[in-house]
Design a protein around this motif. Structure first.
Motif, PDB file in Angstrom:
ATOM      1  N   PRO A 170       0.140   6.319   2.173  1.00  0.00           N
ATOM      2  CA  PRO A 170      -0.937   5.338   1.993  1.00  0.00           C
ATOM      3  C   PRO A 170      -2.231   5.811   2.632  1.00  0.00           C
ATOM      4  O   PRO A 170      -2.228   6.524   3.645  1.00  0.00           O
ATOM      5  N   SER A 171      -3.338   5.406   2.040  1.00  0.00           N
ATOM      6  CA  SER A 171      -4.657   5.759   2.564  1.00  0.00           C
ATOM      7  C   SER A 171      -4.854   5.163   3.954  1.00  0.00           C
ATOM      8  O   SER A 171      -4.733   3.950   4.139  1.00  0.00           O
ATOM      9  N   ALA A 185       2.705   1.575  -3.390  1.00  0.00           N
ATOM     10  CA  ALA A 185       1.798   2.045  -4.434  1.00  0.00           C
ATOM     11  C   ALA A 185       1.520   3.535  -4.294  1.00  0.00           C
ATOM     12  O   ALA A 185       1.421   4.265  -5.292  1.00  0.00           O
ATOM     13  N   ALA A 186       1.398   4.012  -3.057  1.00  0.00           N
ATOM     14  CA  ALA A 186       1.096   5.432  -2.839  1.00  0.00           C
ATOM     15  C   ALA A 186       2.234   6.331  -3.303  1.00  0.00           C
ATOM     16  O   ALA A 186       2.005   7.412  -3.856  1.00  0.00           O
ATOM     17  N   THR A 202       0.830  -1.207   0.000  1.00  0.00           N
ATOM     18  CA  THR A 202       0.000   0.000   0.000  1.00  0.00           C
ATOM     19  C   THR A 202       0.862   1.253   0.000  1.00  0.00           C
ATOM     20  O   THR A 202       0.598   2.215  -0.739  1.00  0.00           O
ATOM     21  N   GLU A 221      -4.834  -0.005  -5.022  1.00  0.00           N
ATOM     22  CA  GLU A 221      -4.527   1.340  -5.518  1.00  0.00           C
ATOM     23  C   GLU A 221      -4.720   1.464  -7.025  1.00  0.00           C
ATOM     24  O   GLU A 221      -5.285   2.445  -7.516  1.00  0.00           O
ATOM     25  N   PHE A 277      -7.309   2.315   3.796  1.00  0.00           N
ATOM     26  CA  PHE A 277      -6.746   1.048   3.322  1.00  0.00           C
ATOM     27  C   PHE A 277      -5.935   0.368   4.422  1.00  0.00           C
ATOM     28  O   PHE A 277      -6.014  -0.847   4.607  1.00  0.00           O
ATOM     29  N   TRP A 289      -1.134  -3.112  -3.846  1.00  0.00           N
ATOM     30  CA  TRP A 289      -0.964  -2.522  -5.172  1.00  0.00           C
ATOM     31  C   TRP A 289      -2.280  -2.594  -5.954  1.00  0.00           C
ATOM     32  O   TRP A 289      -2.693  -1.623  -6.602  1.00  0.00           O
ATOM     33  N   SER A 322      -1.154  12.607  -1.125  1.00  0.00           N
ATOM     34  CA  SER A 322      -1.186  11.699  -2.273  1.00  0.00           C
ATOM     35  C   SER A 322      -0.038  10.701  -2.266  1.00  0.00           C
ATOM     36  O   SER A 322      -0.098   9.673  -2.956  1.00  0.00           O
TER      37      SER A 322
END
Length: 327
Positions: free
Chosen positions: A75-76, A59-60, A56, A192, A79, A189, A72
């Motif tokens: 990571p969220s 990917a962010a 995660t 996202e 998530f 991944w 941005s």
């Protein structure tokens, strides 16, 4: 000092950790279910969670560019929370399933014969009902992601279902465990990007090697009982060559992680986390005494430090790109 016999008579498994909240806060009737899910042993869900959180975070911050906002590139939180809940639920479901499959073996091994099923604290029907409840919790979490991630998560169940049988037929059950426990490296991944790309595949491959390494250390606790009951493992396969194998496994994991970071264009500070993790892995190998079960358990548990080092490195990488123009 509390003895194994006194713990078992209290409704706790022989090697249950003392002072855990499970035994202080839950009613005694709930203890066997907490033990089935291993709520008193959080290291398992941490090790399941780390590939999810790494993926995660990777990917962010992937393909980051100066000027991207800090939010941005991190990571969220949603998530991360979903993966946390899912890891706890699915690790518990997996352990419950493993105990159902291994009840006969567990009754023959000193460390496991006091577990809820072989000791008769719960029935198989009760254990199955508890497994379903945990699996439904995991499904509820999975349904929060995109369709691609949902299908990807469901596809992992085949590996999870096969794992408990592998110790009967192959010397490499730790490899199959790696396939299952590392699945989160693909999931973060996919959540996202709704796809699987090279960075996720490389991260997944590295996590598999890491899992084989740390679970080999763990398996050295039971190698004598395993030999008596015919359970196979990489601990028994590697034997006195375990340290050499760990050098290759941990070294390969770090190399694949570095390639994953490079493929994703991860910011440079992320590599600092890998270097720190490599130092920690090296210390594990140097210190390891495969004939000291207590030390093997401590070193196994210390792999959550590896998880934190890599994760914090990825967070630092994203923050570095976002804040660099302000420096």
């Amino acid at each position: 000092m509390e003895t194994i016999q006194s713990r078992t008579s209290q409704g706790r498994v022989a090697d249950a950790p003392s002072g855990h909240w499970v035994y202080r806060m839950l009613p005694r009737a709930a203890w066997p279910y907490a033990q089935l899910a291993r709520w008193d042993r959080p290291i398992g869900w941490w090790l399941l969670l780390w590939p999810c959180w790494w993926s995660t975070a990777l990917a962010a911050s992937a393909y980051a560019r100066p000027g991207d906002s800090l939010a941005s590139l991190l990571p969220s939180p949603w998530f991360l929370l979903l993966f946390l809940i899912g890891a706890i639920a699915m690790r518990g479901a997996g352990c419950t399933y493993n105990d159902l499959v291994d009840e006969g073996i567990d009754s023959q091994v000193e460390r496991t014969r006091s577990r809820p099923l072989p000791s008769g604290q719960v029935t198989r029907k009760q254990a199955w009902a508890f497994l379903v409840a945990q699996a439904l919790t995991g499904l509820a979490v999975l349904l929060q992601f995109n369709d691609f991630a949902i299908l990807l998560g469901i596809s992992s169940l085949a590996v999870v279902a096969a794992y408990p049988f592998m110790k009967r037929i192959t010397n490499w059950p730790q490899f199959v465990l790696g396939l299952a426990f590392s699945w989160g490296a693909l999931m973060g991944w996919a959540a996202e990007f709704a796809d699987i790309d090279a960075p996720a595949i490389l991260l997944y491959a590295g996590a598999i090697l890491w899992t084989i390494g740390y679970d080999t250390i763990y398996a050295h606790q039971d190698k004598e009982d395993d030999a008596l009951v015919g359970v196979k493992s990489t601990a028994r396969l590697f034997g006195d060559q375990t340290k050499s194998w760990l050098i290759g496994l941990y070294g390969g994991a770090l190399l694949l992680f570095a390639l994953a970071f490079a493929a994703a264009g991860a910011p440079m500070p992320a590599l600092a986390g890998l270097v720190a993790a490599g130092i920690h892995m090296t210390r594990q190998i140097i210190a390891l005494d495969i004939n000291d079960p207590a030390q093997c358990l401590r070193l196994f548990k210390s792999n959550t430090v590896v998880g934190w080092l890599i994760f914090v490195g990825l967070l630092a990488g994203g923050a570095w790109v976002a804040l660099k123009p302000l420096m």
